[in-house]
Write a protein that holds these residues in place. Structure first.
Motif, PDB file in Angstrom:
ATOM      1  N   SER A 102      -5.010   3.067  -5.931  1.00  0.00           N
ATOM      2  CA  SER A 102      -4.298   2.686  -4.756  1.00  0.00           C
ATOM      3  C   SER A 102      -2.823   2.903  -4.694  1.00  0.00           C
ATOM      4  CB  SER A 102      -4.539   1.079  -4.625  1.00  0.00           C
ATOM      5  OG  SER A 102      -5.978   0.669  -4.801  1.00  0.00           O
ATOM      6  N   ALA A 103      -2.095   2.645  -6.016  1.00  0.00           N
ATOM      7  CA  ALA A 103      -0.704   2.888  -5.903  1.00  0.00           C
ATOM      8  C   ALA A 103      -0.339   4.164  -5.861  1.00  0.00           C
ATOM      9  CB  ALA A 103      -0.271   2.597  -7.294  1.00  0.00           C
ATOM     10  N   SER A 104      -1.394   5.253  -6.251  1.00  0.00           N
ATOM     11  CA  SER A 104      -1.045   6.765  -5.987  1.00  0.00           C
ATOM     12  C   SER A 104      -1.266   6.900  -4.557  1.00  0.00           C
ATOM     13  CB  SER A 104      -1.939   7.795  -6.785  1.00  0.00           C
ATOM     14  OG  SER A 104      -1.915   7.379  -8.145  1.00  0.00           O
ATOM     15  N   VAL A 105      -2.269   6.373  -3.921  1.00  0.00           N
ATOM     16  CA  VAL A 105      -2.406   6.660  -2.560  1.00  0.00           C
ATOM     17  C   VAL A 105      -1.148   6.231  -1.623  1.00  0.00           C
ATOM     18  CG1 VAL A 105      -3.869   6.017  -0.378  1.00  0.00           C
ATOM     19  CG2 VAL A 105      -4.947   6.704  -2.784  1.00  0.00           C
ATOM     20  N   ALA A 106      -0.731   4.896  -2.081  1.00  0.00           N
ATOM     21  CA  ALA A 106       0.202   4.267  -1.184  1.00  0.00           C
ATOM     22  C   ALA A 106       1.696   5.143  -1.395  1.00  0.00           C
ATOM     23  CB  ALA A 106       0.469   2.872  -1.666  1.00  0.00           C
ATOM     24  N   VAL A 107       1.835   5.365  -2.609  1.00  0.00           N
ATOM     25  CA  VAL A 107       3.182   6.315  -2.691  1.00  0.00           C
ATOM     26  C   VAL A 107       3.074   7.683  -2.364  1.00  0.00           C
ATOM     27  CG1 VAL A 107       5.006   7.362  -4.548  1.00  0.00           C
ATOM     28  CG2 VAL A 107       3.560   5.001  -4.948  1.00  0.00           C
ATOM     29  N   THR A 108       1.959   8.159  -2.235  1.00  0.00           N
ATOM     30  CA  THR A 108       1.782   9.561  -1.564  1.00  0.00           C
ATOM     31  C   THR A 108       2.165   9.431  -0.053  1.00  0.00           C
ATOM     32  OG1 THR A 108       0.162  10.253  -3.450  1.00  0.00           O
ATOM     33  CG2 THR A 108       0.039  11.552  -1.335  1.00  0.00           C
TER      34      THR A 108
END
Length: 284
Positions: free
Chosen positions: A160-166
């Motif tokens: 979830s964090a990777s998707v949000a930052v991306t």
């Protein structure tokens, strides 16, 4: 860095510096805990299950906070670039405080669930509460449910964090191509978000530290495994937690001069010549 971020009003009243303080505080607690366990293992000191459980749950509490804080920091940069006129209304001190409270509440709920799963284990089946192995996260995964929940929760958080930052990174790149965008601000935000992705990747790599060592111990000599463990500990555990201080301590034009002054033990700069040459007298 923690002292620097509390030393000036501008840091205490700016949302991104408040979020940075929260990130560094969590990473510092995690570093202290990991260093303590490393020293105990190096001294061949074993703990009881309750004491080890407290230390591991403290690490679990701060472990999830770092990626979640990076998400909020990324969203703050996204709003600053894509919605500059609404930034002051959206990113307020109150909203930042609420975001931090939600992050800690989520992490605390995660720890509470892990404790409840741990209490389901039949400790009376153990001959003694004294641990035979050194204290570590894997040592406290005493049943299958705890192990599955640990993997599922970490996977969900980091994905979830990777998707949000991306998505924030892509949004900033798109905004930077528009004619009305502040090119310098967008470029700086893009680099910051890219560094946040690197931080997430390095933090995620810490989850493979112990499984990788277990796999190598089956095929390599013990001395070689110990040397590899020391290298992995520095590169996977310590370095990612120090990256935030390096990024903001060196890149941020507001933090850097104050941080350097603090690192010089609060040197007193006295004008020595009409050309404003300065002689630094160390006071401590």
């Amino acid at each position: 860095m923690l002292f620097t971020l509390r030393s000036k009003t501008v840091f205490r009243e700016t949302s991104r510096y408040i979020l940075l303080y929260n990130l560094l505080f969590a990473d510092t607690v995690l570093l202290v805990q990991s260093q303590l366990l490393y020293i105990l293992a190096a001294c061949r000191i074993t703990l009881t299950y309750p004491v080890c459980g407290v230390l591991i749950m403290l690490a679990n509490l701060t472990y999830v906070i770092s990626p979640l804080t990076l998400v909020v920091m990324s969203l703050e940069r996204y709003v600053a670039v894509c919605y500059p006129l609404r930034h002051a209304a959206i990113i307020t001190i109150r909203n930042t405080g609420m975001a931090i409270i939600v992050i800690w509440a989520f992490s605390s709920l995660n720890v509470l669930i892990q404790v409840l799963l741990l209490l389901n284990f039949s400790f009376e089946d153990l001959q003694s509460l004294q641990m035979k192995n050194f204290c570590g996260k894997e040592s406290m995964l005493l049943n299958l449910m705890s192990d599955l929940y640990e993997k599922a929760c970490n996977g969900l958080v980091f994905i979830s964090a990777s998707v949000a930052v991306t998505c924030s990174y892509v949004g900033v790149m798109v905004a930077a191509r528009s004619a009305s965008a502040d090119k310098a601000s967008a470029q700086k935000a893009r680099k910051t978000l890219l560094l946040h992705l690197v931080q997430l990747g390095l933090s995620l790599s810490s989850t493979i530290h112990n499984p990788l060592l277990i796999a190598m111990s089956k095929v390599l000599d013990r001395i070689i495994v110990v040397r590899i463990q020391n290298v992995l500990y520095v590169c996977i555990i310590i370095f990612p937690r120090c990256l935030s201080s390096l990024i903001y301590g060196i890149r941020d034009q507001t933090i850097r001069p104050i941080l350097m002054n603090n690192l010089c033990c609060h040197s007193l700069c006295v004008s020595a010549t009409p050309a404003k040459a300065k002689i630094c007298i160390i006071t401590s």
